[in-house]
Design a protein around this motif. Structure first.
Motif, PDB file in Angstrom:
ATOM      1  N   VAL A 168      65.426  32.833  33.201  1.00 45.54           N
ATOM      2  CA  VAL A 168      64.223  33.028  34.372  1.00 45.54           C
ATOM      3  C   VAL A 168      63.746  34.408  34.089  1.00 45.54           C
ATOM      4  CG1 VAL A 168      65.422  31.601  36.005  1.00 45.54           C
ATOM      5  CG2 VAL A 168      65.789  33.950  35.998  1.00 45.54           C
ATOM      6  N   PHE A 169      62.572  34.506  34.304  1.00 41.45           N
ATOM      7  CA  PHE A 169      61.887  35.718  33.946  1.00 41.45           C
ATOM      8  C   PHE A 169      60.689  35.783  34.852  1.00 41.45           C
ATOM      9  CE2 PHE A 169      60.982  32.213  31.086  1.00 41.45           C
ATOM     10  CZ  PHE A 169      59.731  32.017  31.363  1.00 41.45           C
ATOM     11  N   THR A 170      60.058  37.052  34.864  1.00 39.39           N
ATOM     12  CA  THR A 170      58.585  37.193  35.672  1.00 39.39           C
ATOM     13  C   THR A 170      57.553  37.189  34.581  1.00 39.39           C
ATOM     14  OG1 THR A 170      58.511  39.687  35.275  1.00 39.39           O
ATOM     15  CG2 THR A 170      59.729  38.970  36.971  1.00 39.39           C
ATOM     16  N   MET A 171      56.292  37.095  35.184  1.00 36.97           N
ATOM     17  CA  MET A 171      55.116  36.841  34.345  1.00 36.97           C
ATOM     18  C   MET A 171      54.895  38.211  33.641  1.00 36.97           C
ATOM     19  SD  MET A 171      52.709  34.574  33.861  1.00 36.97           S
ATOM     20  CE  MET A 171      52.860  33.332  35.036  1.00 36.97           C
ATOM     21  N   ALA A 172      55.090  39.231  34.107  1.00 34.80           N
ATOM     22  CA  ALA A 172      55.115  40.424  33.429  1.00 34.80           C
ATOM     23  C   ALA A 172      55.928  40.655  32.087  1.00 34.80           C
ATOM     24  CB  ALA A 172      55.261  41.554  34.153  1.00 34.80           C
ATOM     25  N   LEU A 174      56.989  37.911  30.398  1.00 32.76           N
ATOM     26  CA  LEU A 174      56.860  36.961  29.508  1.00 32.76           C
ATOM     27  C   LEU A 174      55.197  37.823  28.643  1.00 32.76           C
ATOM     28  CD1 LEU A 174      56.612  34.498  28.257  1.00 32.76           C
ATOM     29  CD2 LEU A 174      55.192  33.419  30.017  1.00 32.76           C
ATOM     30  N   ARG A 175      54.423  38.305  29.572  1.00 33.36           N
ATOM     31  CA  ARG A 175      53.313  38.974  28.819  1.00 33.36           C
ATOM     32  C   ARG A 175      53.853  40.032  28.065  1.00 33.36           C
ATOM     33  NH1 ARG A 175      51.032  43.372  31.096  1.00 33.36           N
ATOM     34  NH2 ARG A 175      51.853  42.828  33.276  1.00 33.36           N
ATOM     35  N   ARG A 176      54.958  40.739  28.283  1.00 33.58           N
ATOM     36  CA  ARG A 176      55.372  41.959  27.466  1.00 33.58           C
ATOM     37  C   ARG A 176      56.050  41.414  26.029  1.00 33.58           C
ATOM     38  NH1 ARG A 176      60.478  44.327  26.875  1.00 33.58           N
ATOM     39  NH2 ARG A 176      60.424  46.323  25.972  1.00 33.58           N
ATOM     40  N   VAL A 177      56.507  40.082  26.072  1.00 29.32           N
ATOM     41  CA  VAL A 177      56.886  39.475  24.928  1.00 29.32           C
ATOM     42  C   VAL A 177      55.707  39.198  24.117  1.00 29.32           C
ATOM     43  CG1 VAL A 177      57.646  37.128  23.804  1.00 29.32           C
ATOM     44  CG2 VAL A 177      59.032  38.403  25.676  1.00 29.32           C
ATOM     45  N   ARG A 183      50.992  42.948  19.210  1.00 28.20           N
ATOM     46  CA  ARG A 183      50.865  44.180  19.077  1.00 28.20           C
ATOM     47  C   ARG A 183      49.723  44.956  19.417  1.00 28.20           C
ATOM     48  NH1 ARG A 183      54.134  46.752  18.981  1.00 28.20           N
ATOM     49  NH2 ARG A 183      53.789  48.601  17.653  1.00 28.20           N
ATOM     50  N   ARG A 184      49.323  44.232  20.875  1.00 27.56           N
ATOM     51  CA  ARG A 184      48.247  44.932  21.510  1.00 27.56           C
ATOM     52  C   ARG A 184      48.649  44.435  23.065  1.00 27.56           C
ATOM     53  NH1 ARG A 184      44.606  40.750  22.646  1.00 27.56           N
ATOM     54  NH2 ARG A 184      44.842  38.698  21.549  1.00 27.56           N
ATOM     55  N   ARG A 185      47.823  45.310  23.860  1.00 27.02           N
ATOM     56  CA  ARG A 185      47.994  45.202  25.475  1.00 27.02           C
ATOM     57  C   ARG A 185      47.166  43.881  25.636  1.00 27.02           C
ATOM     58  NH1 ARG A 185      50.608  48.923  27.929  1.00 27.02           N
ATOM     59  NH2 ARG A 185      50.691  51.123  27.141  1.00 27.02           N
ATOM     60  N   LEU A 186      47.452  43.061  26.934  1.00 22.39           N
ATOM     61  CA  LEU A 186      46.760  42.037  27.118  1.00 22.39           C
ATOM     62  C   LEU A 186      46.444  42.203  28.636  1.00 22.39           C
ATOM     63  CD1 LEU A 186      49.140  39.270  25.790  1.00 22.39           C
ATOM     64  CD2 LEU A 186      46.824  40.185  25.038  1.00 22.39           C
ATOM     65  N   ASP A 187      45.354  41.623  29.202  1.00 23.22           N
ATOM     66  CA  ASP A 187      44.918  41.816  30.535  1.00 23.22           C
ATOM     67  C   ASP A 187      45.791  41.129  31.342  1.00 23.22           C
ATOM     68  OD1 ASP A 187      42.592  42.575  32.582  1.00 23.22           O
ATOM     69  OD2 ASP A 187      42.909  40.496  32.655  1.00 23.22           O
ATOM     70  N   PRO A 188      46.519  41.565  32.243  1.00 21.93           N
ATOM     71  CA  PRO A 188      47.498  40.955  32.955  1.00 21.93           C
ATOM     72  C   PRO A 188      46.708  39.565  33.936  1.00 21.93           C
ATOM     73  CG  PRO A 188      47.722  43.071  33.644  1.00 21.93           C
ATOM     74  CD  PRO A 188      46.533  43.053  32.763  1.00 21.93           C
ATOM     75  N   ALA A 189      45.738  39.726  34.509  1.00 19.21           N
ATOM     76  CA  ALA A 189      44.832  38.484  35.218  1.00 19.21           C
ATOM     77  C   ALA A 189      44.581  37.400  34.095  1.00 19.21           C
ATOM     78  CB  ALA A 189      43.573  39.022  35.764  1.00 19.21           C
ATOM     79  N   ASN A 190      43.996  37.701  33.038  1.00 14.51           N
ATOM     80  CA  ASN A 190      43.649  36.795  32.119  1.00 14.51           C
ATOM     81  C   ASN A 190      44.899  36.001  31.393  1.00 14.51           C
ATOM     82  OD1 ASN A 190      40.984  37.183  32.357  1.00 14.51           O
ATOM     83  ND2 ASN A 190      40.904  38.712  30.802  1.00 14.51           N
ATOM     84  N   ILE A 195      48.232  31.356  30.954  1.00 12.97           N
ATOM     85  CA  ILE A 195      49.683  30.922  31.030  1.00 12.97           C
ATOM     86  C   ILE A 195      49.871  29.577  32.114  1.00 12.97           C
ATOM     87  CG2 ILE A 195      52.182  31.167  31.675  1.00 12.97           C
ATOM     88  CD1 ILE A 195      51.197  32.058  28.578  1.00 12.97           C
ATOM     89  N   GLU A 196      49.298  29.842  33.106  1.00 11.88           N
ATOM     90  CA  GLU A 196      49.289  28.968  34.374  1.00 11.88           C
ATOM     91  C   GLU A 196      48.592  27.637  33.917  1.00 11.88           C
ATOM     92  OE1 GLU A 196      47.861  31.071  37.734  1.00 11.88           O
ATOM     93  OE2 GLU A 196      49.945  31.984  38.275  1.00 11.88           O
TER      94      GLU A 196
END
Length: 259
Positions: A168-172, A174-177, A183-190, A195-196
């Motif tokens: 189990v994991f948080t959305m944050a 998963l985004r970190r993976v 090799r770049r930051r992703l906008d959390p909302a997008n 993913i949803e």
């Protein structure tokens, strides 16, 4: 020059990826650096390449299956038993190893950070950040570069990210993976919307405890859905022209006496 009239030797090597630990960004106090990957390397204890770092691996015994040999050499050299172990590519350029013809079947493995804490780590086995890799023996640099490119193109498959996370994991998390691989930051909302919309996650109904603010929701992957829409993956392209040799590791010493 290699003796081209002699028989080739067959070896197995493995590229292993795990998430690097969170680190503070010196240029942006209070913020973490972008996530990155790290890989374990083994030190060669004999020529050719004495003292240089290489990928874990070893020679293929006559009566051992390839998958079994990859899992065994990985376990013996690093202590790791990854959930994700897949054949990556076969590297067999005639001039890839000094003095003899070596063909290497290369695998790649993905492991969770908790597994890394239990892995072997000593003067001959060391984990390196993707951005701080030493110069590798033979053409293992080319193998590692190819493995990284393949990882980025396969991120759309849920089991890729799953292997780097817990059950189990948080959305944050998963985004970190995704950020570590791409090799770049992703906008959390997008990222959340993407993913949803993919329908590949299941909300467990539980929340992460011990946080200062509103506890984030915990998710798990839905095994009924394999693909995950990945934010802008990078094409892998063809494999490197120069093929790589085995990492040559041995139980107990972490560096097998092979070229």
């Amino acid at each position: 020059m290699p003796q081209h009239d002699a028989h080739a030797r067959l070896a197995v090597s493995t590229v292993i990826f795990a998430l690097a630990p969170d680190q503070a960004d010196a240029d942006l106090p209070g913020r973490e650096r972008p996530a990155s990957l790290r890989v374990p390397l083994v030190r060669r204890l004999r020529e050719p390449g004495l003292g240089r770092w290489a990928l874990p691996g070893g020679w293929l015994p006559v009566h051992e299956a390839l998958d079994d040999a990859a899992a065994r050499t990985l376990r013996e050299t690093t202590g790791l038993v990854p959930r994700y172990l897949e054949q990556l590519y076969t590297f067999g350029d005639p001039d890839r190893s000094p003095g003899e013809r070596v063909v290497s079947v290369v695998y790649w493995a993905l492991v969770h950070s908790a597994e890394v804490e239990r892995a072997v780590s000593d003067e001959n086995v060391c984990w390196f950040d993707e951005d701080a890799l030493p110069e590798l023996a033979f053409d293992h640099d080319a193998i590692l570069d190819y493995a990284l490119r393949r990882l980025r193109t396969k991120l759309e498959y849920s089991r890729i990210a799953h292997a780097l996370l817990g059950e189990v994991f948080t959305m944050a998390e998963l985004r970190r993976v995704h950020e570590a691989v791409l090799r770049r930051r992703l906008d959390p909302a997008n990222f959340r919307r993407t993913i949803e919309a993919s329908g590949t996650l299941i909300d467990t109904g539980e929340r992460l405890a011990g946080t200062r603010h509103r506890p984030p929701a915990l998710y798990r992957f839905d095994p009924a859905h394999s693909p995950v829409a990945s934010p802008s993956p990078t094409p892998a392209g063809p494999p490197p022209a120069a093929s790589a040799t085995a990492s040559e590791t041995r139980p107990g010493t972490h560096s097998k006496d092979t070229p």
